[in-house]
Design a protein around this motif. Structure first.
Motif, mmCIF file in Angstrom:
data_model
loop_
_atom_site.group_PDB
_atom_site.id
_atom_site.type_symbol
_atom_site.label_atom_id
_atom_site.label_comp_id
_atom_site.label_asym_id
_atom_site.label_seq_id
_atom_site.Cartn_x
_atom_site.Cartn_y
_atom_site.Cartn_z
ATOM 1 N N GLU A 60 32.414 -37.789 -33.201
ATOM 2 C CA GLU A 60 32.625 -37.777 -34.652
ATOM 3 C C GLU A 60 31.321 -38.082 -35.382
ATOM 4 O OE1 GLU A 60 35.294 -40.151 -38.037
ATOM 5 O OE2 GLU A 60 35.796 -40.335 -35.900
ATOM 6 N N LYS A 61 30.555 -39.016 -34.840
ATOM 7 C CA LYS A 61 29.269 -39.376 -35.450
ATOM 8 C C LYS A 61 28.311 -38.191 -35.430
ATOM 9 C CE LYS A 61 27.859 -43.256 -33.994
ATOM 10 N NZ LYS A 61 27.289 -44.260 -33.062
ATOM 11 N N GLY A 62 28.287 -37.486 -34.305
ATOM 12 C CA GLY A 62 27.427 -36.326 -34.192
ATOM 13 C C GLY A 62 27.815 -35.226 -35.173
ATOM 14 N N HIS A 63 29.101 -34.966 -35.276
ATOM 15 C CA HIS A 63 29.595 -33.962 -36.224
ATOM 16 C C HIS A 63 29.212 -34.335 -37.654
ATOM 17 C CE1 HIS A 63 31.919 -31.372 -33.546
ATOM 18 N NE2 HIS A 63 32.404 -32.451 -32.954
ATOM 19 N N GLN A 64 29.310 -35.623 -37.983
ATOM 20 C CA GLN A 64 29.028 -36.083 -39.344
ATOM 21 C C GLN A 64 27.556 -35.883 -39.706
ATOM 22 O OE1 GLN A 64 31.023 -36.989 -41.778
ATOM 23 N NE2 GLN A 64 29.299 -37.392 -43.166
ATOM 24 N N VAL A 65 26.673 -36.182 -38.766
ATOM 25 C CA VAL A 65 25.233 -36.021 -39.039
ATOM 26 C C VAL A 65 24.894 -34.546 -39.269
ATOM 27 C CG1 VAL A 65 22.925 -36.210 -38.023
ATOM 28 C CG2 VAL A 65 24.532 -38.116 -37.841
ATOM 29 N N LEU A 66 25.429 -33.661 -38.452
ATOM 30 C CA LEU A 66 25.166 -32.228 -38.654
ATOM 31 C C LEU A 66 25.739 -31.753 -39.982
ATOM 32 C CD1 LEU A 66 25.723 -30.663 -35.112
ATOM 33 C CD2 LEU A 66 23.683 -31.733 -36.068
ATOM 34 N N LYS A 67 26.898 -32.275 -40.358
ATOM 35 C CA LYS A 67 27.501 -31.925 -41.654
ATOM 36 C C LYS A 67 26.588 -32.353 -42.802
ATOM 37 C CE LYS A 67 31.612 -32.806 -44.499
ATOM 38 N NZ LYS A 67 32.899 -33.568 -44.605
ATOM 39 N N GLU A 68 26.023 -33.546 -42.698
ATOM 40 C CA GLU A 68 25.118 -34.036 -43.748
ATOM 41 C C GLU A 68 23.871 -33.154 -43.855
ATOM 42 O OE1 GLU A 68 24.379 -38.067 -42.665
ATOM 43 O OE2 GLU A 68 26.442 -38.719 -43.058
ATOM 44 N N LEU A 69 23.328 -32.750 -42.724
ATOM 45 C CA LEU A 69 22.148 -31.884 -42.732
ATOM 46 C C LEU A 69 22.459 -30.533 -43.358
ATOM 47 C CD1 LEU A 69 20.716 -32.602 -39.159
ATOM 48 C CD2 LEU A 69 19.747 -33.363 -41.334
ATOM 49 N N ARG A 70 23.661 -30.033 -43.113
ATOM 50 C CA ARG A 70 24.055 -28.751 -43.693
ATOM 51 C C ARG A 70 24.304 -28.876 -45.190
ATOM 52 N NH1 ARG A 70 27.832 -27.768 -40.412
ATOM 53 N NH2 ARG A 70 29.514 -28.737 -41.587
ATOM 54 N N GLU A 71 25.032 -29.904 -45.593
ATOM 55 C CA GLU A 71 25.390 -30.060 -47.005
ATOM 56 C C GLU A 71 24.188 -30.388 -47.880
ATOM 57 O OE1 GLU A 71 28.497 -32.963 -47.032
ATOM 58 O OE2 GLU A 71 30.067 -31.485 -46.549
#
Length: 379
Positions: free
Chosen positions: A300-311
């Protein structure tokens, strides 16, 4: 003694060095050019087992086993043209570390030491300090100093090889700070001897002078031709893979760290990290010459970091299948060979590297007769 000394030919990740409460373990380079832990005062050992508890080599299972349902794969690259151009592939590793530093984390990453001619983990607290970590380093990293910066009070993003990430995950769990850490590991081909690299540098010293900077991968002619190296000294020296004895020996797969041949459990999507990154080789991006990262998020932490980089518009992500992600990756341990000790002896005793390349090529063919058969059949 019931401590790390009972293990032979381990990964050399160095986490046991920082886990020891008595500071009686050192990380030293062995005769073959790989790092190994050494207990310097065995009589002081109280057999607390912490060194064995954090050691990934000492455990059959991973500290964190990702589920296929919770894994997402992407092709990705930095949207900053300068970052992408000066990174080995797409610049995602740098962008992850920079993003976490700006969130108050400390980055434990790898730089190249031009004095000691070694890769080494270090702690970066600012983006300026992070700059030295750009680019791949295809030799073992000395981890003891960098990992010693980790304590219970901080928040960290840690980048390393899969075996290092597995041990670090165990160490984070021991310290009780796992939730305050992001672990990023790398798609790994295997680790060559540092001594083969030092020998190579010595062989080109007359062309470069004193070494000031090293790019193990150089994209001057495009990402797909980036398996050439650039050494900057008094003169710049760029050489492609076919004319680089260090790379020829490395990619022969005949003389990697012994555990790369016998006990690697981290291929494909087997990882204890939150995120795994590497080059997205294969057909998917075969026409791209700017560089593309393969990236998998496991937690979940990994998914969240990639989401932040995309957004935040920092990186671009294209969803890709697991099959595309693993299509060009090494699926198993490097092949075992009886020639490995001979090749390493040649590297470490001063045999001309061009002769070692020939021997590595011969040993690879003898190790796999199907290579000859396929040549005969014209494959």
């Amino acid at each position: 003694m019931n401590n790390i000394s009972v293990l032979k030919d381990c990964y050399g990740c160095g986490v046991c060095v920082v886990a020891c409460p008595l500071n009686i373990i050192e990380l030293r380079e062995n005769k073959d050019g790989f790092y190994s832990p050494v207990i310097i005062n065995p009589e002081k050992c109280v057999e607390c087992h912490r060194c064995l508890d954090v050691c990934a080599f000492n455990h059959d299972k991973l500290a964190h086993q990702p589920s296929s349902e919770g894994t997402s794969c992407y092709g990705s690259w930095s949207l900053n043209p300068e970052v992408r151009a000066t990174s080995t592939s797409g610049g995602l590793g740098f962008e992850i570390a920079r993003h976490m530093i700006l969130k108050g984390y400390q980055a434990i990453v790898v730089r190249y030491n031009t004095v000691k001619h070694r890769a080494e983990h270090y702690a970066a607290s600012t983006v300026s300090e992070l700059m030295a970590s750009k680019g791949s380093k295809y030799i073992p990293s000395y981890t003891a100093d960098g990992f010693s910066a980790i304590n219970k009070r901080g928040k960290y993003v840690i980048v390393g090889l899969p075996c290092q990430a597995d041990s670090i995950r165990r160490y984070m769990q021991k310290l009780g700070i796992e939730r305050d850490c992001l672990i990023v590991d790398l798609l790994c081909h295997g680790t060559p001897s540092r001594k083969s690299w030092v020998r190579y540098l010595s062989s080109i010293e007359s062309k470069t002078g004193r070494v000031l900077n090293v790019d193990f991968r150089y994209k001057g002619d495009g990402w797909h031709k980036s398996s050439c190296s650039r050494v900057e000294g008094e003169k710049e020296f760029v050489v492609d893979r076919e004319n680089n004895p260090f790379y020829r020996i490395f990619f022969s797969d005949m003389c990697l760290n012994k555990c790369c041949h016998y006990s690697c459990k981290y291929k494909l999507l087997n990882s204890s990290a939150d995120i795994r990154i590497g080059d997205f080789w294969g057909k998917t991006y075969e026409r791209n010459e700017e560089g593309v990262n393969a990236v998998a998020a496991f937690t979940e932490k990994g998914h969240q970091v990639l989401k932040e980089l995309r957004e935040k518009g920092i990186c671009y992500f294209e969803a890709r299948s697991v099959e595309e992600f693993i299509s060009a990756q090494m699926p198993d341990c490097a092949p075992r060979s009886l020639w490995r000790p001979i090749l390493l002896w040649c590297v470490c005793t001063g045999v001309d590297l061009k002769k070692v390349v020939v021997l590595a090529k011969v040993s690879r063919v003898l190790n796999n007769p199907m290579i000859i058969w396929n040549k005969i059949k014209g494959k």
